[in-house]
Design an enzyme around this catalytic site. Structure first.
Site, PDB file in Angstrom:
ATOM      1  N   ASN A 226     -11.040  -2.200  -5.048  1.00 23.86           N
ATOM      2  CA  ASN A 226     -10.288  -1.330  -5.826  1.00 23.86           C
ATOM      3  C   ASN A 226     -10.894  -1.220  -7.267  1.00 23.86           C
ATOM      4  OD1 ASN A 226      -7.090  -2.575  -4.364  1.00 23.86           O
ATOM      5  ND2 ASN A 226      -8.442  -0.969  -3.742  1.00 23.86           N
TER       6      ASN A 226
ATOM      7  N   SER B  96      -7.992  -4.641   5.244  1.00 25.84           N
ATOM      8  CA  SER B  96      -8.710  -4.422   4.062  1.00 25.84           C
ATOM      9  C   SER B  96      -8.899  -5.597   3.237  1.00 25.84           C
ATOM     10  CB  SER B  96      -7.778  -3.358   3.299  1.00 25.84           C
ATOM     11  OG  SER B  96      -7.659  -2.191   3.740  1.00 25.84           O
TER      12      SER B  96
ATOM     13  N   ARG C 112       1.909  -4.631   6.184  1.00 27.40           N
ATOM     14  CA  ARG C 112       1.419  -3.640   5.726  1.00 27.40           C
ATOM     15  C   ARG C 112       2.220  -2.305   5.475  1.00 27.40           C
ATOM     16  NH1 ARG C 112      -4.937  -2.184   4.754  1.00 27.40           N
ATOM     17  NH2 ARG C 112      -4.525  -0.432   3.156  1.00 27.40           N
TER      18      ARG C 112
ATOM     19  N   ASP D 221       0.768  -1.296  -0.014  1.00 29.63           N
ATOM     20  CA  ASP D 221       0.142   0.210  -0.137  1.00 29.63           C
ATOM     21  C   ASP D 221       0.874   1.139   0.004  1.00 29.63           C
ATOM     22  OD1 ASP D 221      -2.169   1.216  -0.034  1.00 29.63           O
ATOM     23  OD2 ASP D 221      -2.629   1.294   2.392  1.00 29.63           O
ATOM     24  N   GLY D 222       0.319   2.411  -0.472  1.00 30.48           N
ATOM     25  CA  GLY D 222       1.030   3.828  -0.400  1.00 30.48           C
ATOM     26  C   GLY D 222       1.483   4.002  -1.921  1.00 30.48           C
ATOM     27  N   ASN D 223       1.107   3.509  -3.140  1.00 29.88           N
ATOM     28  CA  ASN D 223       1.966   3.874  -4.285  1.00 29.88           C
ATOM     29  C   ASN D 223       1.664   5.211  -4.575  1.00 29.88           C
ATOM     30  OD1 ASN D 223       3.036   1.150  -4.315  1.00 29.88           O
ATOM     31  ND2 ASN D 223       1.311   0.399  -5.666  1.00 29.88           N
ATOM     32  N   ARG D 224       0.438   5.806  -4.423  1.00 27.41           N
ATOM     33  CA  ARG D 224      -0.107   6.690  -4.925  1.00 27.41           C
ATOM     34  C   ARG D 224       0.532   8.167  -3.857  1.00 27.41           C
ATOM     35  NH1 ARG D 224      -6.414   5.950  -5.472  1.00 27.41           N
ATOM     36  NH2 ARG D 224      -6.078   5.351  -3.237  1.00 27.41           N
TER      37      ARG D 224
ATOM     38  N   SER E 218      -7.717  -5.370  -4.989  1.00 29.28           N
ATOM     39  CA  SER E 218      -9.133  -6.070  -4.457  1.00 29.28           C
ATOM     40  C   SER E 218     -10.312  -5.871  -5.470  1.00 29.28           C
ATOM     41  CB  SER E 218      -9.410  -5.463  -3.276  1.00 29.28           C
ATOM     42  OG  SER E 218      -9.709  -3.938  -3.249  1.00 29.28           O
TER      43      SER E 218
END
Ligand code: IPE
Ligand code: IPE
Ligand code: MG
Length: 256
Positions: free
Chosen positions: A84, A214, A206, A35-38, A81
């Site tokens: 998503n 999530s 995570r 998580d956290g790519n953007r 997911s």
């Protein structure tokens, strides 16, 4: 600390951690929530979030190399997911499909690869070409020594419900009634049918500082240790992985 010293010090810390880990239990099955790519893209001054998603997909390869070096036999990664796919805008989702169709399978199929690919999730939710590329990579990597499961179009409820549905269909094929199933159903029957192979996940990491699962492989994560790491996925270093493994090893040792 100046930049000049950062990398050598990191190398020393990694070498020390590797030595420390030798005496500690290693998770046989690791879960990763990438998580956290953007936010990573924005943090390095790039507004185009595709930059973050591409960097995240590229980074997976590196992290898997570190996992193999650390002696981890099975890794399950929460990549995309069903939520998503349903909730993010079309352009973003299309680009994620593009990465799952090109970059990710291309990297995994390399002839020197160690990982046997499995896909967990509903591939009806992805374009045909993406599903085809993933299935081809599954075929091309069969028989490799370590297992990698990518959750793509993954719905945590759907995974468990589909497994129960399969138990019921199998019973119907044998001519058993619903009452027969209700009387005899054991967790093992569902366990054998959920989409992530391997046993329980021992440790879930995570990234990005969010402290929630999530919907990451619920059936497999009932006994997992959880580690939440504040760095964004593309910035997740070998040092962060090894620190998490040390925390895991210490927790498991102190529980004995
Ligand atoms: C994780 O990165 C990858 C996916 C869920 C596709 P995000 O796209 O969630 O990036 P952040 O968490 O918003 O920074
Ligand atoms: C879920 O993605 C985790 C994955 C990397 C697939 P999100 O980043 O969208 O998670 P939430 O919605 O913030 O919990
Ligand atoms: Mg996110």
């Amino acid at each position: 600390m100046t930049h000049r010293f950062r990398i050598p010090i990191e190398r020393l810390l990694v070498a020390r951690l590797r030595r420390e880990l030798k005496g500690l239990p290693t998770p046989a099955h690791l879960g990763l929530i990438m998580d956290g790519n953007r936010r990573w893209a924005r943090s390095v001054g790039v507004d185009d979030i595709r930059f973050g998603h591409r960097a995240g997909a590229e980074h997976l390869d590196r992290v898997l190399t570190w996992c193999a070096q650390a002696g981890i036999d099975a890794v399950s990664v929460y990549v995309l997911s069903a939520d998503n796919i349903a909730k993010r805008d079309d352009a973003q989702v299309s680009f994620l499909f593009h990465l799952l169709e090109t970059l990710i399978p291309d990297r995994l199929r390399r002839p020197d690869g160690l990982w046997e690919l499995h896909v967990a999730g509903n591939l009806d939710l992805v374009p045909d070409a993406t599903a085809r590329a993933l299935k081809e990579a599954v075929g091309a990597t069969r028989g490799r020594p370590r297992r990698l499961t990518l959750a793509v179009g993954y719905d945590p409820y759907g995974d468990v419900v589909d497994a129960v549905r399969q138990v019921l269909w199998d019973a119907a094929d044998r001519g058993d009634s619903a009452g027969d199933v209700a009387r005899t159903l054991e967790p093992e029957a569902i366990d054998a049918r959920v989409s992530a192979p391997d046993d329980d996940i021992d440790l879930i990491i995570r990234t990005s500082g969010e402290r929630r699962l999530s919907g990451c492989f619920p059936w497999r994560s009932v006994r997992a240790e959880l580690i939440f790491c504040d760095v964004y996925w593309p910035g997740f270093r070998e040092l962060d992985l090894l620190r998490a493994l040390r925390t895991y090893g210490r927790r498991r040792t102190s529980l004995r």
